[in-house]
Design a protein around this motif. Sequence first.
Motif: not given
Length: 292
Positions: A269, A273, A276-277, A283, A286
């Motif tokens: 995770p 994350q 994804c950022e 969010e 994600f």
Amino acid sequence: MPESPVWLIDASIYVFRPWFIRQPPVLDTEGNPVNAVLGFLRFVYNLLQNEQPVEIGFAFDTSLQTSVRKNIYPAYKANRVPAPENLKYQFAQCRAFLDALGIVQTASVHHEADDVIGTWVTQQHARGKACQIISGDKDLAQLVGSHDHWWDYGKRTALTDGGVKREFGVWPAQLADQLAIAGDTADNIPGIPGIGMATAAKLLHKFHNIDNLLSRIPEIGLMKTAGAKRLQRLVEEHRATVLLARQLTGIYCEVPDIPHDLRRGIKDPVRLQALCELLGLTEQQFALWMAI
């Protein structure tokens, strides 16, 4: 579909397709174009969401210059333009995202993605497992066994071995021979001039494989087809070309040092994350990736 097949993905084509679409560039937080990454991730998400595979592997291509086929025939894929640096960056992000999802992805220095998938198919068949071969490349259809499918996911229906026969005019096991006879312009593989896929299929319908064809060349002139004598002459003249091409069109199924266990692993995770950022995902997006 067979119960719980193993999904084997020819990944590069699903990166190249969004790369070639003309659209305004989407940049990540570091200013790098990521259109191809986002297109690839849409493909991956749809596949995981709709099919829910338990075992899945993604095969990528690395440097063409180190390919064993390039050693055999230096002009192999010489018509391909080298990938620019920003596309190489996007390939790296695609592979990193799969890693973060706990999904097997791999590549070989000396063998192409086709060969990695061929090796996986051989391994899975030894386990009694059926395979879903996901690719838009017809070359991989030669791997289809009696319980497998070749499927350009999202573009067409899945083909069984009989579907391959209807589509290309030959059985999967004959496809490499067909390509060696006719040539493959996409990979810059030479064939017999003036003989296309349909005529190659006719030859293989009678002779079954290249070895039989080349050992019985005089019989070609006796075939009940237009221009049979001309075909005989062409095959005789280009025997060496066919034998060379066959070394290029066949898929090698013993690639060393690749993962064997294709079960989906545990997501990371923190890394997911961060990716994804970097890619500008929300969010909510994600959370969707974490839940899939």
